[in-house]
Design an enzyme around this catalytic site. Structure first.
Site, short mmCIF file in Angstrom:
data_model
loop_
_atom_site.label_atom_id
_atom_site.label_comp_id
_atom_site.label_asym_id
_atom_site.label_seq_id
_atom_site.Cartn_x
_atom_site.Cartn_y
_atom_site.Cartn_z
N ASP A 79 0.80 -1.23 0.00
CA ASP A 79 0.00 0.00 0.00
C ASP A 79 0.84 1.28 0.00
OD1 ASP A 79 1.04 -0.04 2.56
OD2 ASP A 79 -0.88 -0.06 3.60
N HIS A 80 2.12 1.18 0.31
CA HIS A 80 2.97 2.37 0.41
C HIS A 80 3.65 2.72 -0.92
CE1 HIS A 80 2.36 2.27 4.69
NE2 HIS A 80 3.27 3.21 4.92
N ASP B 231 4.19 -1.08 11.16
CA ASP B 231 3.72 0.25 10.83
C ASP B 231 3.21 0.87 12.13
OD1 ASP B 231 2.60 1.91 8.13
OD2 ASP B 231 1.61 2.35 10.02
N ARG C 142 0.21 13.05 10.19
CA ARG C 142 1.52 13.64 10.44
C ARG C 142 1.76 14.82 9.51
NH1 ARG C 142 4.27 7.78 11.34
NH2 ARG C 142 3.72 7.65 13.53
N SER D 256 7.17 7.34 12.59
CA SER D 256 7.02 6.06 11.91
C SER D 256 7.79 4.95 12.62
CB SER D 256 7.51 6.18 10.47
OG SER D 256 7.66 4.92 9.87
N ARG E 74 9.47 2.78 11.01
CA ARG E 74 10.46 2.27 10.04
C ARG E 74 11.79 1.96 10.71
NH1 ARG E 74 10.29 8.09 7.10
NH2 ARG E 74 8.12 7.55 7.29
#
Length: 641
Positions: A64-65, A119, A379, A535, A537
């Site tokens: 989806d990213h 996520d 964000r 995030s 990440r």
């Protein structure tokens, strides 16, 4: 035993440790999810562990990213992700099916389950009574391999809701009010658990907006009861049999109480460049707007887009801006088409984007230079939109559509009557874009497909007892993972290539950071409060580790990034006296004696001839993981064998 919702779910999932606030507990994980920006690395790590099939009840890989395919990198990684799902027993949500949190909520979420996802907005599933936590990809890989997930047992903040939202005020204003009160770090070490008579007036999509953006408070997660509202939603999704009631007991005790009267709320907005800079829209109204973007995992539900569609019916967006709309799932898109409401969006001049994360992570639709963008996202960090000098305001769909019509940041109450619309009793269900796991015997014969951009995982050595090096950079407060490891269309396709993506570490702060770090064989980062917010990440820890970062010494750390630093063998240390932060400068040469990380830790500033005491929150297990070089070698040594 009586208790809160949090206590009831955790009681059934703790496999090690005691339910004492601040003490480490290990949780059995039922479900995992990944998305493609973090999932590629997570599955490379899972493969490195050496397990032949996921051990969770349910694991799902979403794309989806990174659906913007400017070259072969993203397409190759999507092919890799699908082949991994087939090989190891995961569901696979194909590119374009929808945003992971929206699709998971619609098609997979279950009350009472534990979920971790690579996520940070995984807590969206708390809307349905799931204990859902964002985590680094390596923690998700470990959970898929059967390892429990470790957290500090959280304090539980009871958020008591009373009243009913007024017209033009929505769930986004509820969570903006929470952020207005506790800012971006007030939730650290806590669960925000919602209760009270106002709950019955919030649908599951409303609740999902609140739990999603609760992440911006730094909390462990947010959660709602599983009640009649939850049951209605699951029945409408054709999953009524998965419902169970989970309510707090009448005598449940919360560590703190926050009360919000929904009837008293008004339209709010978060100002640049922090979700915590919240003001009433009426106080900043009138600012010229260049772009409006409606969507993201926060506000892309059918309810949100119906409001927008009906507000735009028979109108045209301001000629001074452009409006983008991105639905959260194909289910939402299909409903808007079936009802005819999609044409209201199109006729009004909205640009319809693919139902993905898109502009929220800088993947297209960047604002113009010095532009003002009103977004329904979660964000608004500087540069996250793709335009460094853009001014991004976070608001509800109601505020966004009002601004799109007027051309200025607007209070939606000035539009007149609130749009009237109906939600379906039964959702349109079509799971043909979700590929189910192969049976184990078939999966054994399937092959994982690697694209040329996928490089082997770096290997890291055990840590020395004394860490030596130069201070490569000194940073201020609230440095985000977007600062450390940017997203966007240029950088994210490199997520499976650590040598290449490491060239972008802290580039927004110091354009020569990566080059200097390699030339100097690594060193230290000095940071202020709340280092690593944002995030989940893990590249924000993995890429600095590749550059030789030995430790980050700061005033405090965000939860997920703290765990990621440990996972990749970077020692997170804090100043016992925060004022000692001022005694260190970029270029100072340091020696930090960590030993086995069980005793006292001191920093010797060789350049200045000073000695500083440091502290940490590491558990004995954290210390062992760090000393062997990170979680992957620790798992391979202690679990896979």
């Amino acid at each position: 035993m009586s208790g809160t919702i949090t206590e009831k779910i955790l009681r059934q999932h703790i496999v090690e440790g005691k339910a004492v606030v601040g003490e480490e507990v290990a949780l059995k994980i039922d479900h995992t999810l990944t998305q493609d920006a973090t999932g590629t690395m997570a599955y490379l790590q899972f493969e490195a562990i050496g397990i032949d099939r996921v051990k969770t009840e349910l694991s799902i890989s979403f794309v989806d990213h990174n659906v913007l395919q400017t070259d072969s990198k993203n397409a190759d990684d999507h092919r890799y992700l699908q082949s991994v799902a087939q090989k190891y027993g995961l569901y696979f949500s194909r590119p374009g099916n929808g945003i992971c949190h929206q699709v998971y909520l619609e098609r997979f979420s279950c009350p009472g389950k534990t979920l971790i996802g690579s996520d940070s907005h995984t807590p969206t599933a708390g809307a349905i009574g799931s204990f859902a936590i964002g985590a680094g990809g390596l923690d998700v890989a470990a959970a898929m391999a059967g390892e429990p997930f470790r957290i500090k047992y959280p304090a539980v903040v009871g958020v008591k809701l009373t009243g009913r939202l007024s017209d033009w005020v929505s769930a986004k204003d509820v969570i903006l009010e929470v952020l207005r009160r506790i800012n971006v770090d007030g939730g650290f070490g806590k669960v925000l658990e919602y209760f009270g008579p106002g709950l019955k007036n919030l649908t599951v999509p409303d609740r999902a907006t609140i739990t999603n953006m609760g992440t911006e408070t730094g909390c462990t997660t947010s959660i709602f009861p599983s009640d009649e509202v939850t049951q209605k939603f699951l029945k409408a999704q054709g999953r009524g049999e998965q419902w169970q009631e989970i309510m707090p007991d009448e005598d449940a005790r919360y560590d703190e109480i926050m009360e919000i009267n929904l009837s008293e709320l008004e339209p709010l907005v978060a100002l640049p460049h922090s979700p915590g800079r919240v003001k009433p829209v009426r106080e900043v109204a009138g600012l010229k707007v260049n772009q409006v973007a409606i969507g993201s995992c926060t506000n892309s539900s059918l309810r949100d887009l119906k409001v927008v569609a009906h507000a735009l019916k028979d109108k045209t967006v301001s000629p001074n801006l452009h409006l983008t709309v991105s639905a959260g799932s194909r289910q939402v898109v299909e409903h808007l088409i079936d009802s005819g409401e999609m044409k209201y969006l199109i006729r009004a001049g909205a640009r319809i984007l693919e139902n993905t994360c898109g502009p929220c992570i800088g993947m297209g639709s960047a604002p113009c230079s010095s532009g003002v963008s009103v977004r329904t996202f979660n964000r608004n960090f500087e540069g996250r939109s793709g335009t460094k000098d853009a001014q991004v305001f976070l608001a509800s769909p109601e505020v966004a559509v009002a601004s799109a019509l007027t051309g200025t940041l607007s209070d939606p109450r000035e539009l007149g009557d609130y749009p009237k619309f109906e939600m379906p009793d039964q959702f349109l269900i079509n799971d043909n874009m979700i590929i189910e796991p192969l049976p184990f015997e078939d999966a054994k014969n399937s092959k994982v497909v690697y694209g040329p951009n996928i490089k082997p995982l770096p290997t890291f050595s055990p840590l020395a007892d004394v860490l030596k090096g130069e201070v490569l950079v000194k940073l201020g407060d609230n440095i985000t993972t977007d600062h450390i490891m940017p997203a966007g269309a240029k950088v994210l396709p490199l997520r499976s290539n650590i040598p290449e993506i490491s060239k972008y570490v802290l580039k927004a702060v110091d354009k020569n950071f990566s080059k200097n770090a390699l030339e100097k064989n690594g060193g230290f980062i000095i940071a202020g409060e709340n280092y690593g917010q944002g995030s989940s990440r893990e590249h924000a820890a993995l890429a600095p580790k590749y550059l030789g970062i030995k430790a980050v010494i700061g005033k405090s750390f965000a939860r997920i990034h703290l765990a990621n630093l440990i996972n990749f063998g970077i020692v997170p240390l804090t100043f016992e006296n925060p004022g000692d932060y001022d005694m260190i400068e970029t270029g100072d040469f340091l020696e930090v004696g960590i030993g086995d990380l069980q005793g006292e830790v001191f920093l010797n500033n060789i350049t200045k001839g000073t000695k500083i005491k440091l502290v940490h929150t590491l558990s004995p297990l954290d210390a062992k993981i760090l000393k062997v070089g990170g979680k992957l070698p620790w798992i391979k040594k202690n679990v896979a064998n």
